[in-house]
Every structure is written in C-alpha cells, then in structure tokens.
Motif scaffolding. Structure first.
Motif, short mmCIF file in Angstrom:
data_model
loop_
_atom_site.label_atom_id
_atom_site.label_comp_id
_atom_site.label_asym_id
_atom_site.label_seq_id
_atom_site.Cartn_x
_atom_site.Cartn_y
_atom_site.Cartn_z
N GLY A 143 -1.60 110.23 21.02
CA GLY A 143 -2.33 109.30 21.22
C GLY A 143 -3.83 110.38 21.72
N LEU A 144 -5.17 109.51 22.30
CA LEU A 144 -5.71 109.38 22.39
C LEU A 144 -6.53 109.25 23.47
CD1 LEU A 144 -8.67 110.44 20.80
CD2 LEU A 144 -9.69 108.33 20.72
N VAL A 145 -6.28 109.73 24.11
CA VAL A 145 -6.54 109.93 26.25
C VAL A 145 -8.51 109.67 26.23
CG1 VAL A 145 -6.10 109.52 28.25
CG2 VAL A 145 -3.84 110.68 26.52
N ILE A 146 -8.18 108.66 26.37
CA ILE A 146 -10.30 108.66 27.25
C ILE A 146 -9.91 108.12 28.84
CG2 ILE A 146 -12.26 106.97 26.59
CD1 ILE A 146 -11.13 105.73 24.49
N ASP A 147 -10.91 109.24 29.39
CA ASP A 147 -10.35 109.30 30.88
C ASP A 147 -11.74 109.02 31.60
OD1 ASP A 147 -9.54 109.25 33.67
OD2 ASP A 147 -8.85 111.34 33.87
N ILE A 148 -11.91 108.03 32.20
CA ILE A 148 -13.39 107.80 33.03
C ILE A 148 -12.83 107.94 34.53
CG2 ILE A 148 -15.19 105.96 33.03
CD1 ILE A 148 -13.94 105.09 30.25
N GLY A 149 -13.88 109.06 34.85
CA GLY A 149 -13.55 109.13 36.36
C GLY A 149 -14.94 109.21 37.15
N SER A 150 -15.06 109.43 38.38
CA SER A 150 -15.73 109.70 38.95
C SER A 150 -16.56 110.76 38.26
CB SER A 150 -15.78 110.27 40.77
OG SER A 150 -16.76 110.06 41.48
N SER A 151 -16.94 112.08 38.46
CA SER A 151 -17.74 113.37 38.01
C SER A 151 -17.94 113.43 36.39
CB SER A 151 -17.67 113.74 38.83
OG SER A 151 -16.35 115.19 38.60
N VAL A 152 -16.72 112.79 35.51
CA VAL A 152 -16.76 113.51 34.18
C VAL A 152 -16.00 112.14 33.64
CG1 VAL A 152 -14.38 114.80 35.04
CG2 VAL A 152 -16.14 115.12 33.09
N ALA A 153 -15.85 111.97 32.02
CA ALA A 153 -15.15 111.35 31.66
C ALA A 153 -15.18 112.11 29.98
CB ALA A 153 -16.30 110.63 31.00
N SER A 154 -13.87 111.68 30.01
CA SER A 154 -13.39 112.98 29.11
C SER A 154 -12.50 112.12 27.55
CB SER A 154 -12.15 114.39 29.94
OG SER A 154 -11.22 113.20 30.03
N VAL A 155 -12.59 112.88 26.69
CA VAL A 155 -12.02 112.45 25.63
C VAL A 155 -10.62 113.56 25.02
CG1 VAL A 155 -11.34 111.27 23.27
CG2 VAL A 155 -13.26 110.67 25.50
N THR A 156 -9.71 113.17 25.13
CA THR A 156 -8.10 114.14 24.18
C THR A 156 -7.61 113.56 23.26
OG1 THR A 156 -8.77 114.87 27.10
CG2 THR A 156 -6.44 115.74 25.91
N PRO A 157 -7.66 114.05 21.58
CA PRO A 157 -6.29 114.11 21.56
C PRO A 157 -5.85 114.87 21.19
CG PRO A 157 -8.94 114.92 20.20
CD PRO A 157 -8.95 115.08 22.22
N ILE A 158 -4.58 114.15 22.00
CA ILE A 158 -2.91 115.22 21.63
C ILE A 158 -2.27 114.61 19.84
CG2 ILE A 158 -1.41 115.21 23.02
CD1 ILE A 158 -2.39 113.87 25.89
N LEU A 159 -1.27 115.55 19.66
CA LEU A 159 -0.51 115.38 18.71
C LEU A 159 0.87 115.87 19.16
CD1 LEU A 159 -2.95 116.22 15.85
CD2 LEU A 159 -2.47 113.40 16.29
N ASP A 160 1.54 115.02 19.48
CA ASP A 160 3.13 115.72 18.84
C ASP A 160 3.01 116.58 20.29
OD1 ASP A 160 4.22 114.71 16.92
OD2 ASP A 160 3.44 115.97 15.36
N GLY A 161 2.66 116.16 22.20
CA GLY A 161 2.85 117.33 22.81
C GLY A 161 1.80 117.65 22.98
N ILE A 162 0.98 118.15 22.09
CA ILE A 162 0.11 119.29 21.89
C ILE A 162 -1.38 119.17 21.70
CG2 ILE A 162 -1.10 121.07 20.63
CD1 ILE A 162 1.60 121.47 18.98
N ILE A 163 -1.77 119.63 22.97
CA ILE A 163 -3.63 118.62 23.92
C ILE A 163 -4.70 119.79 22.38
CG2 ILE A 163 -5.47 118.92 24.64
CD1 ILE A 163 -4.06 118.74 27.30
N GLN A 164 -5.45 119.31 21.26
CA GLN A 164 -6.11 119.74 20.74
C GLN A 164 -7.53 119.85 21.19
OE1 GLN A 164 -4.83 119.57 17.74
NE2 GLN A 164 -3.55 118.99 18.89
N THR A 165 -7.15 121.27 21.96
CA THR A 165 -8.44 121.62 23.12
C THR A 165 -9.29 121.80 22.15
OG1 THR A 165 -6.95 123.37 23.80
CG2 THR A 165 -8.57 123.36 24.47
N LYS A 166 -9.92 122.03 20.76
CA LYS A 166 -11.08 122.26 20.20
C LYS A 166 -11.89 121.11 20.10
CE LYS A 166 -9.95 126.72 18.12
NZ LYS A 166 -10.56 127.14 16.56
#
Length: 446
Positions: A143-166
C-alpha cells in the motif's frame, strides 16, 4: 519459549509520545514529546511541564527522528514511572518495542539500542518501521502510506511488506507548518500575550514555555475548530464567518482563512509567511512540494526501478513490458492509507484523494490503470468523520500496529511459532547484543 511479561510499546512522535502494554487495545499513556529544564538542570517531562512556567521547553524530535539523545532517556523513563498507575516498573522485567521512521540513521539506531540495553537494561528490544506497522494494522502488506504528523509529512510505498526506501519521501509541510500560518493570522489581530492559555496569563514564564503553551493549546484548538481543507478555494463563500474565542474570551473573526490557511499544505507558497523563505517546488526536490504532489512523486520514483530507463514505450510492448509496473500502480493506488494526527483535519483526506485522481494520468500517461475512466482509488480505514475508530487509527495507528506484532512474543504452550517469528525478525536479546554488538543491530533493524 514464550514471554509472560507483556511488551512495553513506545511510539515517539514529534507532538506526542504514545506508550502502553502490548495487550492493550490503545496506548494507556499519551503525553507531549517535549521536556523542560530548570537552572539546576532538573528535567521535567509530560504534563508536569505546566508546573514550571519559568523553565525553558525543548524537544526530543526533529523531522520524525530523535536528535536529543542526551535527554530522551527521561522520556522513556517517564513511561516506566507512570504506565502502571504511577507505580514504577522495573525496565529489566519487560521487553521493549519502539517505532522508527524509514529515514532513521544507522547512528540513531545504534544509540537507541545502546540506551535500551545499557541504560534501561531491557531483556529484549525491537525497532519497527512506523509506516510498515501502520499498514499491517490495516491488514495489508502492500500500500501507499501517507502519514501527516506534526513536524513531518511522509509518503512510503510498501510492496509485500518491503518498504521502498528510495521512494520514501518526507517534507516539513505538516501540522507545525499549518501552525505557523495560524499563528501569523492570529498575530495580525491580537498580541502574542492574548494567545496564552488563560491559566498562565499574568504568570512569569520563559519565552519557550509561552510558545509551547500557545502551540499545544491555542493553535491546536484553532486549527481543529476553525480550519477546513477545501477542494476549490474560488468557490468558497467568504461571507460564511466563524468566530474563534481566545483564552481571555475575546473573539477573532475567521473569513476565507478557514480554507486558505491550510491550502499551504498543498501549495507551500500559496500565502507567504513574513521572514520565511521557502524553495520553489521542483520535481527534482520532492520535499519542496505539497502533499498531493509529494505522494505522486513517491510513486513516480519507483518507475525506473521496475522499467529500464532506456526502454521506450511502443504499442507492441505497452501491455507486456510495462505490465509489472501497471500492477504495482493498481496495488498502491487501491490501498492508500492516510494517517497521522494532522490528517484528521476536515476535508484533508478527500482533497488528497481527489488531487491524486485528477493528476495521476499526467504523471503516468502510458499506463492503463491511470487512463480516464479506469482509475480506481481505495483508501484504508474508512470511518465517518470524527468517528472514534477513525481518531484512534490516525493518532494511534503506529502504536496499535506495533503492539500487534509485539503480542506474538506471548505464544501459547502448544504453539510457539509466533514467538520464534518475532524473535527471528524483530527482537534482539540482551545476551545477543552483548555478544554480537553493532553488526547485529544494523542487520536486524535495517
């Protein structure tokens, strides 16, 4: 072997720290992630900060990661002292699991683990990736995790439990950035002293304590009661006026600002702040873009990993050579998780989804899934606005996901498979740490 003592789970966020026993449904201890210090160097954590207005207030976190390792131990010790109805717990008796962001550095991992084993002397320790446990908590491995917190907003693609770090991007256009715009608007109508919570007005206090109280109390109240994310600013009726009540009972009228202030999360230079210089948004610098573009650029950056750059798109190979990435697009766009405390803002999730829907074809013009009429977006954790489950998922999703993993340590007399999986994949024992040291930490928590 199984572990009878429950795991203590700590999720350090820039705004609040969430902590609790792994068998709890939600964290039982939630407190701010700041601390204060007095002239005699006494460190004060949690709600007790309010008792010392003359102290200076500082933070442990920057851009979602710990930077103040000299004092973070006080944050963690506060958990052990207060988690069990303020009856101190012995950290040597409980396994510990913490969350970390994908961009956390190797040096930070090593320092965190060192404190856990050498200062707290925990028997087992684990660091788990925040977006991964957030997604697991929704029952998904991709899935695509879009996390909007206090100091930072991040977007993390994850495939089969593996974070696509780059392809994991983050920016500072999040809750604190909205605070700056809110503060700027309120200061144009009232003095800074008018924004101080009423219980502290007339009290002698440090400047950092004053800013801390305004941020954690007044600005948070202003954002969630007055501001809304809207689709089309030009269609808003600015005659619909809201009135924000200040601590001393005065009111500030909020006109079109109830929409325009948060537009800066999507267009960072929409309304410039005085004395604040922002970079122009460019594709080559994803962190310079607003939320919607940041999400699309994260997916776009994966394209070269699955399709060689020297391959050209032709009618003959469009349905074969590019099938793999077409399926990845489908997987990510149909499993979008929008989370984080700042994502609770009214209208924000729908605006993000609508922007991605409208812009996906221009970012991915050659793929079948993004063709007009074919694109289907799916969001995870769909509850009604202000539904209690939605609040828990967005504020506590990382903690809940981590606690679910931690519970595998418990096992049963008949089945210890879960314990073995947990030990093999997520936990390091104190004895293994002492024997294998840094190499084990970097390999286990990579």
């Amino acid at each position: 072997m199984s572990y009878q003592s429950p795991v203590i789970v700590i999720d350090n966020g820039s705004h609040t720290t969430k902590a609790g026993f792994s068998q709890d449904y939600i964290p039982s201890l939630v407190f701010n992630s700041s601390y204060s210090t007095s002239d005699n160097s006494k460190i004060v954590v949690g709600d007790e900060i309010d008792e010392y207005p003359e102290n200076d207030v500082y933070t442990f976190m920057d851009s979602g990661t710990i930077y103040n390792f000299d004092n973070i131990i006080h944050n963690w010790q506060y958990v052990y002292d207060n988690l069990n109805n303020k009856e101190p717990l012995n950290s040597k008796e409980f396994p510990l699991m913490m969350t970390e962001q994908p961009w956390n550095t190797s040096k930070n991992k090593l320092t965190t683990t060192q404190i856990a084993f050498e200062s707290l002397e925990v028997p087992l320790f684990s660091l788990v990736k925040t977006p991964l446990v957030q997604l697991y908590q929704m029952g998904r491995a991709s899935g695509l995790v879009i996390d909007i917190g206090s100091s930072v907003a991040s977007v993390t693609p994850i495939l089969d439990g593996i974070i696509q770090t780059k392809s994991t991007f983050h920016s500072k256009y999040a809750g604190d950035f909205a605070n700056l715009h809110s503060m700027n608007y309120l200061k144009s109508h009232k003095s800074l002293d008018d924004l101080i919570p009423r219980k502290f007005q007339g009290t002698r206090m440090s400047e950092t304590f004053k800013n801390y109280q305004i941020s954690y109390r007044t600005l948070e109240d202003f954002k969630y009661s007055m501001l809304t994310v809207n689709e089309m600013l030009t269609n808003n009726d600015s005659s619909v006026t809201k009135y924000f009540q200040l601590p001393q009972k005065d009111h500030v009228a909020v006109h079109s600002e109830q929409w325009s202030l948060l537009e800066n999360l999507f267009q960072p230079k929409f309304s410039p702040l005085p004395d604040v210089s922002l970079p122009d948004p460019t594709i080559n610098k994803p962190q310079s873009n607003g939320l919607s573009t940041l999400a699309l650029l994260a997916i776009k950056s994966m394209e070269s990993s699955f399709i060689p750059l020297n391959d050209s798109m032709t009618p003959g190979n469009m349905n074969s050579r590019y099938t793999k990435f077409n399926e990845i697009l489908r997987e990510l766009l149909s499993n979008i998780l929008i989370t984080g405390g700042s994502s609770l803002t009214v209208g924000l999730q729908q605006r993000l989804i609508n922007d991605i829907y409208k812009q996906a074809h221009s970012f991915f013009p050659n793929y079948l899934i993004t063709q007009p009429g074919r694109l289907v977006l799916g969001t995870l954790g769909n509850f009604q606005q202000n539904d209690l489950n939605q609040v828990w998922d967005k504020k506590f999703g990382a903690w809940i996901g981590a606690s679910n993993l931690a519970n595998m340590l418990k096992g049963t007399p008949d089945n210890n498979n879960g314990v073995n999986i947990a030990l093999d994949n997520w936990f390091i024992s104190k004895s293994d740490y002492e024997e294998l040291g840094e190499d084990l930490v970097l390999e286990k928590f990579k």
